[in-house]
Design an enzyme around this catalytic site. Sequence first.
Site, PDB file in Angstrom:
ATOM      1  N   SER A 140       0.958  -1.276   0.180  1.00 44.85           N
ATOM      2  CA  SER A 140       0.161   0.009   0.016  1.00 44.85           C
ATOM      3  C   SER A 140       0.983   1.260   0.084  1.00 44.85           C
ATOM      4  CB  SER A 140      -0.778  -0.149   1.328  1.00 44.85           C
ATOM      5  OG  SER A 140      -1.520   1.087   1.473  1.00 44.85           O
ATOM      6  N   TYR A 153      -2.153  -0.237  10.845  1.00 45.98           N
ATOM      7  CA  TYR A 153      -2.355  -0.712   9.340  1.00 45.98           C
ATOM      8  C   TYR A 153      -0.999  -0.267   8.638  1.00 45.98           C
ATOM      9  CZ  TYR A 153      -3.698  -0.759   4.533  1.00 45.98           C
ATOM     10  OH  TYR A 153      -3.744  -0.965   3.025  1.00 45.98           O
TER      11      TYR A 153
END
Length: 252
Positions: A140, A153
């Site tokens: 990501s 995250y």
Amino acid sequence: MNKIVFITGATSGFGEACALQFAEAGYDIIINGRREDRLKQLKKDLEEKFSVRVLSLPFDVSNRDAVFSAVDGIAGDWRNINVLINNAGLALGRDFFDEADLDEWDTMMDTNVKGLLYVSRAVLPLMISQNKGHIINLGSVAAKEVYERGNVYCASKFAVDALSKSMRIDLLRHNIKVTAIHPGAAETEFSLVRFKGDAAKANAVYNGFKPLTAKDVADVIFYCTTVPEHVCINDLVICPSQQADAIYFHKE
């Protein structure tokens, strides 16, 4: 014999788009996910539309015993896996570190990091026996910069980034490529899961700009697996044109 791609988290988003992309190119597909009804439907759709073989493996990537049992049970020429796409992953919550839910932390680390480790470790002997293969790890933009209330995250995706680099080095001797793909904002179920089904919050994430689609990312993943044999794309960040990184957007 068709090439074989193994895709985790294939029931939606990038995983489902990759299954469609690779099936259209004539690959036989191993699909994984926790939602058996969706796997069953995807298997049917791929077989009917593209006339390829599809093997469905329903298991939770964070369950180590389930992962190794499923992969060990793969039989025949299905064991000749050419590409592994470690797509299964999720974000839960947007909370300040001191207010975050510990169970959500555990779920993100178990899925995003341990799941990738377990599946890769289980599949690698099959690639090593062929002295070739390609592993795609979905990271990501959150693997590159930390943003407010991204804490665990971001940490999980930083781990994916580091593990991808480590795998690339350690697997050189086996002629196995490793590519980390780091998408920016993409309109999938990602935000809906992150905000626990709150559609208003999830949709607001994409206001003011055109996000990536799952197919955009699948196109890039497919491209990375089709470059010449002597070429490996190690690390790739893909964002909408109105997003520079994990933090900066231009919204209209």
